[in-house]
Design an enzyme around this catalytic site. Structure first.
Site, PDB file in Angstrom:
ATOM      1  N   THR A  30      -4.112   7.400   4.801  1.00 13.49           N
ATOM      2  CA  THR A  30      -2.803   7.973   5.141  1.00 13.49           C
ATOM      3  C   THR A  30      -1.816   7.797   3.996  1.00 13.49           C
ATOM      4  OG1 THR A  30      -3.242   7.354   7.434  1.00 13.49           O
ATOM      5  CG2 THR A  30      -1.026   8.096   6.918  1.00 13.49           C
ATOM      6  N   ASP A  85      -4.468   0.051  10.549  1.00 11.95           N
ATOM      7  CA  ASP A  85      -5.694   0.276  11.316  1.00 11.95           C
ATOM      8  C   ASP A  85      -5.408   0.199  12.812  1.00 11.95           C
ATOM      9  OD1 ASP A  85      -7.582   0.495   9.061  1.00 11.95           O
ATOM     10  OD2 ASP A  85      -6.962  -1.564   8.681  1.00 11.95           O
ATOM     11  N   LYS A  95      -4.240  -4.635   9.552  1.00 16.22           N
ATOM     12  CA  LYS A  95      -4.450  -3.890   8.320  1.00 16.22           C
ATOM     13  C   LYS A  95      -5.590  -4.552   7.544  1.00 16.22           C
ATOM     14  CE  LYS A  95      -1.049  -2.612   5.752  1.00 16.22           C
ATOM     15  NZ  LYS A  95      -1.722  -1.293   5.545  1.00 16.22           N
ATOM     16  N   GLY A  96      -6.109  -3.810   6.589  1.00 14.37           N
ATOM     17  CA  GLY A  96      -7.142  -4.373   5.730  1.00 14.37           C
ATOM     18  C   GLY A  96      -8.482  -3.683   5.806  1.00 14.37           C
ATOM     19  N   GLY A  97      -8.547  -2.598   6.591  1.00 15.24           N
ATOM     20  CA  GLY A  97      -9.792  -1.860   6.649  1.00 15.24           C
ATOM     21  C   GLY A  97     -10.209  -1.322   5.293  1.00 15.24           C
ATOM     22  N   GLU A 104      -1.127  -5.725  -0.031  1.00 14.14           N
ATOM     23  CA  GLU A 104      -0.281  -5.001   0.924  1.00 14.14           C
ATOM     24  C   GLU A 104       0.717  -5.943   1.587  1.00 14.14           C
ATOM     25  OE1 GLU A 104      -3.224  -1.357   2.369  1.00 14.14           O
ATOM     26  OE2 GLU A 104      -3.326  -3.287   3.374  1.00 14.14           O
TER      27      GLU A 104
END
Length: 231
Positions: A30, A85, A95-97, A104
């Site tokens: 995204t 995510d 997050k972190g996929g 980040e």
């Protein structure tokens, strides 16, 4: 359809950016659309500087012609725009996929605001269906993994810990040179407790629970854009 929705959310976020902003540039499918939209505005005369959250984002931003800086040169950012995510109605995130969670989180923490952009499928009532990424040191991996497993057991959280692998079968290595353990928990009832206790384990570098960082979100659904929090 999903990519079209992601682009819609990204383009809405790009409209929020004003001249002179110091931007955190997120990573992922995204965020790619957001960086592209900012690049188009920069070529049209918008003046901004960006801090990328990964080498991949850095490379894209350079191709787009976006002026870049670092957190050492520009330690206070106005706005970070990034994907997620998972996101709940309290703007808590997983997050972190994409493997960039450490950078980040550093960039988001240095920003006055963080806006999440995602398609509507990422909105959940309870975090945890998406595996929680835990970035760890390669040194002592087994000991760290066992310590995480004991912590999860003490919190009555069941789920498999899996070492993330790259396409070639080798352990996935982050931009910071670390490994990622993905915790398949299904649900996280007390994300604040899990976040604080994970940080106490030696060998854990960072985790993908982003709590108290997002100030707003733009979710693109088939029925239009849904905005949460403050943009």
């Amino acid at each position: 359809m999903s990519d079209t929705l992601k682009r819609a959310a990204a383009e809405r976020a790009a409209q929020i950016v004003t001249d002179g902003m110091r931007l955190g540039l997120g990573t992922g499918s995204t965020a790619v659309h957001f960086v592209a939209a900012i690049g188009e505005r920069v070529r049209g005369g918008l003046r901004v500087v960006g801090v990328p959250t990964s080498e991949a984002t850095r490379d894209q931003a350079l191709r787009e012609g976006i002026p870049l800086t670092t957190l050492d040169e520009t330690p206070d950012l106005d706005l970070t725009v990034d994907g997620a995510d998972e996101i709940d109605n309290d703007l808590r995130l997983i997050k972190g996929g994409g493997g960039a969670l450490l950078r980040e989180k550093i960039v988001a923490s240095a920003s006055q605001r963080m806006i999440v952009i995602a398609d509507g499928s990422k909105l959940v009532t309870k975090l945890g269906r998406f595996p929680l990424p835990i970035e760890v040191m390669p040194f002592g991996l087994t000991a760290t993994e066992r310590a995480i497993a004991r912590l999860l057991d003490s919190l009555s959280m069941t789920g498999e810990l899996r070492l993330r692998h790259a396409a070639d079968g080798a352990p996935y290595v982050t931009d910071g040179g670390h490994f990622i353990l993905d915790a398949h928990l299904e649900r996280i009832d007390k994300p604040n407790v899990l976040a604080s206790t994970l940080n106490n384990i030696p060998g854990v570098v960072e985790h993908g629970l982003f709590l108290g960082l997002a100030t707003g979100a733009i979710l693109a659904t088939a029925d239009g854009l849904v905005e949460l929090g403050q943009l």
